[in-house]
Enzyme design. Structure first.
Site, PDB file in Angstrom:
ATOM      1  N   ASN A 206       0.916  -1.213   0.278  1.00 14.46           N
ATOM      2  CA  ASN A 206      -0.071  -0.014  -0.021  1.00 14.46           C
ATOM      3  C   ASN A 206       0.973   1.199   0.198  1.00 14.46           C
ATOM      4  O   ASN A 206       2.115   0.994  -0.005  1.00 14.46           O
ATOM      5  CB  ASN A 206      -0.901  -0.195   1.174  1.00 14.46           C
ATOM      6  CG  ASN A 206      -0.193  -0.182   2.313  1.00 14.46           C
ATOM      7  OD1 ASN A 206       0.591   0.912   2.920  1.00 14.46           O
ATOM      8  ND2 ASN A 206      -0.106  -1.292   3.103  1.00 14.46           N
ATOM      9  N   ASP A 275      -4.460  -6.216   5.185  1.00 14.22           N
ATOM     10  CA  ASP A 275      -5.382  -7.018   6.081  1.00 14.22           C
ATOM     11  C   ASP A 275      -5.482  -8.491   5.439  1.00 14.22           C
ATOM     12  O   ASP A 275      -5.755  -9.576   6.180  1.00 14.22           O
ATOM     13  CB  ASP A 275      -6.893  -6.424   5.665  1.00 14.22           C
ATOM     14  CG  ASP A 275      -6.855  -5.006   6.390  1.00 14.22           C
ATOM     15  OD1 ASP A 275      -6.631  -5.090   7.662  1.00 14.22           O
ATOM     16  OD2 ASP A 275      -7.306  -4.141   5.944  1.00 14.22           O
ATOM     17  N   LYS A 285       9.283 -17.353 -10.078  1.00  5.70           N
ATOM     18  CA  LYS A 285       8.593 -16.469 -10.566  1.00  5.70           C
ATOM     19  C   LYS A 285       7.467 -16.682 -11.567  1.00  5.70           C
ATOM     20  O   LYS A 285       7.677 -17.650 -12.312  1.00  5.70           O
ATOM     21  CB  LYS A 285       9.604 -15.471 -11.406  1.00  5.70           C
ATOM     22  CG  LYS A 285       9.003 -14.215 -11.986  1.00  5.70           C
ATOM     23  CD  LYS A 285       9.970 -13.547 -12.939  1.00  5.70           C
ATOM     24  CE  LYS A 285       9.272 -12.270 -13.845  1.00  5.70           C
ATOM     25  NZ  LYS A 285      10.281 -11.614 -14.451  1.00  5.70           N
ATOM     26  N   PRO A 301      -3.597 -11.554  10.739  1.00  8.04           N
ATOM     27  CA  PRO A 301      -3.811 -11.290  12.080  1.00  8.04           C
ATOM     28  C   PRO A 301      -4.031  -9.816  12.227  1.00  8.04           C
ATOM     29  O   PRO A 301      -3.308  -9.000  11.466  1.00  8.04           O
ATOM     30  CB  PRO A 301      -2.798 -11.628  12.963  1.00  8.04           C
ATOM     31  CG  PRO A 301      -1.659 -11.972  11.819  1.00  8.04           C
ATOM     32  CD  PRO A 301      -2.124 -12.351  10.699  1.00  8.04           C
ATOM     33  N   ASP A 302      -5.006  -9.272  13.076  1.00  8.91           N
ATOM     34  CA  ASP A 302      -5.290  -8.117  13.363  1.00  8.91           C
ATOM     35  C   ASP A 302      -4.078  -7.407  14.519  1.00  8.91           C
ATOM     36  O   ASP A 302      -4.312  -7.940  15.809  1.00  8.91           O
ATOM     37  CB  ASP A 302      -6.707  -7.813  13.791  1.00  8.91           C
ATOM     38  CG  ASP A 302      -6.453  -6.000  14.011  1.00  8.91           C
ATOM     39  OD1 ASP A 302      -5.795  -5.498  14.447  1.00  8.91           O
ATOM     40  OD2 ASP A 302      -7.850  -5.483  13.386  1.00  8.91           O
ATOM     41  N   PHE A 319      -4.231   3.979  14.630  1.00  8.32           N
ATOM     42  CA  PHE A 319      -4.703   4.776  13.383  1.00  8.32           C
ATOM     43  C   PHE A 319      -5.834   4.570  12.787  1.00  8.32           C
ATOM     44  O   PHE A 319      -5.855   3.217  12.670  1.00  8.32           O
ATOM     45  CB  PHE A 319      -3.118   5.298  12.702  1.00  8.32           C
ATOM     46  CG  PHE A 319      -2.113   6.289  13.243  1.00  8.32           C
ATOM     47  CD1 PHE A 319      -1.487   5.717  14.317  1.00  8.32           C
ATOM     48  CD2 PHE A 319      -2.278   7.529  12.891  1.00  8.32           C
ATOM     49  CE1 PHE A 319      -0.526   6.895  14.907  1.00  8.32           C
ATOM     50  CE2 PHE A 319      -1.608   8.330  13.274  1.00  8.32           C
ATOM     51  CZ  PHE A 319      -0.581   8.259  14.358  1.00  8.32           C
ATOM     52  N   LYS A 333     -13.625   1.517  15.484  1.00  5.56           N
ATOM     53  CA  LYS A 333     -12.470   0.585  15.729  1.00  5.56           C
ATOM     54  C   LYS A 333     -11.924   0.985  17.132  1.00  5.56           C
ATOM     55  O   LYS A 333     -11.320  -0.169  17.506  1.00  5.56           O
ATOM     56  CB  LYS A 333     -11.387   1.214  14.751  1.00  5.56           C
ATOM     57  CG  LYS A 333     -11.700   0.916  13.282  1.00  5.56           C
ATOM     58  CD  LYS A 333     -10.642   1.120  12.214  1.00  5.56           C
ATOM     59  CE  LYS A 333     -11.403   1.185  10.816  1.00  5.56           C
ATOM     60  NZ  LYS A 333     -10.722   1.842   9.935  1.00  5.56           N
ATOM     61  N   LYS A 337     -11.343  -2.989  18.497  1.00  4.73           N
ATOM     62  CA  LYS A 337     -10.134  -3.527  18.796  1.00  4.73           C
ATOM     63  C   LYS A 337      -9.556  -3.323  20.097  1.00  4.73           C
ATOM     64  O   LYS A 337      -8.574  -3.268  20.463  1.00  4.73           O
ATOM     65  CB  LYS A 337      -8.970  -2.693  17.763  1.00  4.73           C
ATOM     66  CG  LYS A 337      -9.540  -3.207  16.572  1.00  4.73           C
ATOM     67  CD  LYS A 337      -8.457  -2.519  15.567  1.00  4.73           C
ATOM     68  CE  LYS A 337      -9.123  -2.367  14.026  1.00  4.73           C
ATOM     69  NZ  LYS A 337      -7.742  -2.909  13.140  1.00  4.73           N
TER      70      LYS A 337
END
Ligand code: C5P
Length: 401
Positions: A206, A275, A285, A301-302, A319, A333, A337
Site C-alpha cells: 500500500n 489485511d 517467478k 492477524p489484526d 490509527f 475501531k 479493537k
C-alpha cells in the site's frame, strides 16, 4: 524555551476563554502580555487581563502613553511567541492579506517569532470558502492553527468553530517544551506498509510512507522513551536513538510487535498493515504466459487487536485512515479493537495523509476528542505524544510521572 507570550484577544464570545488561558500560561511559567482589539473590549474588560497578566493591556496602535512605555515594534520584538486566541474570521482575513489597521494586525505583520492562532467563530463562517482560503494562506505563511474544535456553539448551532479549550491550547504550545514526559517509558511503534509476496519478485502493498510512525519514534526518543520501531519497507533514515526492527510481511511484523510489546508501556500502531495476504506464495517467478486466474487471499492477524489482548495490556494507540464518515469508523475501531486512543485522518484529500509531509488528526478516546490541526508530521507527532503521555499518566500515575 519560549518564555514570553504576546496574547492577542479578538472580539468574540470566546474572549472569556482567553482569561483562563492567561491564568494557565502564567501558572506554567510564561510571562504574558495581552493585546486586545476594540471588539474584544466589548466582551471582556481590559482590567480582567491586566489583573491576570500583571501588565497593562495594549489596545491602541497610536497611543502616545503606551508607545512611550513600549512601542508596537518593541512589543513585537519582546515576544518569543505570538498567540492569537480567540482569532476571529475578520482577524484571520486581515492577517492573510497583510492588513495592519489596528494594533494586533500590525503586531502580526511586525512579528518575527512563531505565530499561533486559535480560531473561534460560527461554523458557517469557518466553513466559508473565503475563510478556508485565508486559513490555507496563513498556514503557508507559517502560522500554526490550533483547532477549531467541534461541538455546540454559543449561537446554538453545531459544528467546527469553537475555540479549543485553554488547557488544550497550552498543551499545543508546549510541544517543544516537554522533553522528559516519557522518561524511561517503553514504547513500541509500528510504521510503514507491509509487503505480501506473490512470488519472489512481486508483492501486494500500500501507499504508506512510514513518515508518521518515524516522526512518532523520533518524538518519543526526544521525550525520553526507550523506543522499538518495527518498520515495514520504507525509504527513510533510521531514527536516532530508537531500536529499529525491519520486517516485510504482516506475519513478521506481528511476531516482532508481539515479542516487544510484552514489556511495553505504550504500543502505537502507525503501520498500514495489509489485511490479507496471498494464500500461497509461488517459489519461482510466475510466468506471464501462464494463466494465473484468481489470487486467493487469506486474512492476516489484526496486530493491534492482539496487542490489546496482552496481559498486562500496554496503552494501545491505533490509527485510522478514512475516506468518509471519519468519526463513526474511528470510534467503531476504538471499541472493536479495544484501543485506548485512535488517531484518525482523512485520506484522498488535497493535503495530508499517506505520502504527505503534513497531516491533520482527529484523536478519539472513550469519552473524548481532540483535533490536531494540519501541520508537519513532526509537530503533529509531538502533539500526539503529549496526549498519549497524558493518557498513560491517567492510567499509571507512577510510571509516567
Ligand atoms: O481496521 P484498520 O486497518 O483501519 O485499523 C487501523 C489500525 O489497526 C492501525 O492502527 C493499524 O496499524 C492496525 N492494524 C493492525 N493489523 C491489521 C490491520 C490494522 O495492527 N491487520
Amino acid at each position: 524555551m519560549n518564555k514570553r507570550i504576546l496574547l492577542g484577544v479578538c472580539g468574540g464570545i470566546a474572549a472569556y476563554k482567553a482569561a483562563e488561558l492567561v491564568r494557565l500560561l502564567r501558572k506554567q511559567g510564561f510571562e504574558v502580555r495581552v493585546v486586545m482589539t476594540a471588539a474584544a473590549r466589548q466582551f471582556v474588560t481590559p482590567l480582567t487581563f491586566q489583573a491576570l497578566s500583571g501588565h497593562a493591556v495594549h489596545s491602541e496602535l497610536l497611543d502616545a502613553d503606551q508607545e512611550q512605555a513600549m512601542s508596537h515594534i518593541h512589543l513585537a520584538r519582546w515576544a518569543d511567541l505570538l498567540l492569537i486566541a480567540p482569532a476571529t474570521a475578520d482577524m484571520l482575513a486581515k492577517m492573510a492579506h497583510g492588513l495592519a489597521d489596528d494594533l494586533l494586525s500590525t503586531l502580526y505583520l511586525a512579528a518575527e517569532c512563531p505565530v499561533f492562532a486559535a480560531p473561534a467563530m460560527n461554523q458557517a463562517m469557518w466553513g466559508k470558502a473565503v475563510t478556508q482560503d485565508n486559513v490555507a494562506r496563513l498556514r503557508q505563511h507559517g502560522v500554526t492553527l490550533i483547532g477549531p474544535a467541534a461541538g455546540e456553539q454559543a449561537c446554538g448551532e453545531q459544528g467546527l468553530g469553537r475555540m479549543v479549550e485553554p488547557a488544550d491550547v497550552c498543551r499545543q504550545l508546549q510541544v517543544e517544551q516537554r522533553p522528559g514526559i516519557l522518561d524511561g517509558v517503553n514504547v513500541v511503534i509500528s510504521a510503514g506498509p507491509t509487503r505480501e509476496p506473490l512470488d519472489p519478485v512481486r508483492y501486494i502493498t500500500n501507499r504508506s510512507s512510514g513518515k508518521m510512525g518515524y516522526a512518532l519514534a523520533e518524538a518519543a526518543v526526544s521525550a525520553g522513551a526507550n523506543v522499538v520501531l518495527v518498520s515495514g519497507p520504507v525509504s527513510l533514515p533510521p531514527p536516532a536513538g530508537a531500536e529499529l526492527v525491519q520486517v516485510e510481511t504482516t506475519l513478521q511484523m506481528y511476531d516482532a510487535v508481539i515479542a516487544h510489546s510484552r514489556a511495553a508501556d505504550i504500543y502505537i500502531g502507525a503501520a498500514a498493515v495489509a489485511d490479507y495476504r496471498p494464500q500461497t506464495v509461488a517459489e519461482r517467478k510466475i510466468k506471464k504466459d501462464r494463466d494465473i486466474g484468481n489470487i486467493v487471499l487469506t486474512k492476516n492477524p489484526d496486530i493491534i487487536a492482539e496487542v490489546a489482548r496482552l496481559q498486562p495490556k500496554p496503552l494501545v494507540v491505533g490509527f485510522a485512515a478514512e475516506t468518509d464518515d471519519l468519526e463513526n469508523y474511528a470510534r467503531h475501531k476504538l471499541q472493536a479493537k479495544n484501543l485506548d486512543m485512535i488517531a484518525a485522518n482523512w485520506v484522498g484529500q488535497a493535503e495530508g495523509g499517506f505520502e504527505s509531509d503534513r497531516n491533520a488528526l482527529q484523536v478519539f478516546w472513550p469519552g473524548g476528542l481532540q483535533i490536531l490541526a494540519m501541520t508537519d508530521k513532526h509537530t503533529l507527532a509531538a502533539q500526539l505524544l503529549n496526549l498519549i503521555a497524558e493518557k498513560l499518566h491517567e492510567k499509571n500515575p507512577v510510571k509516567s510521572s
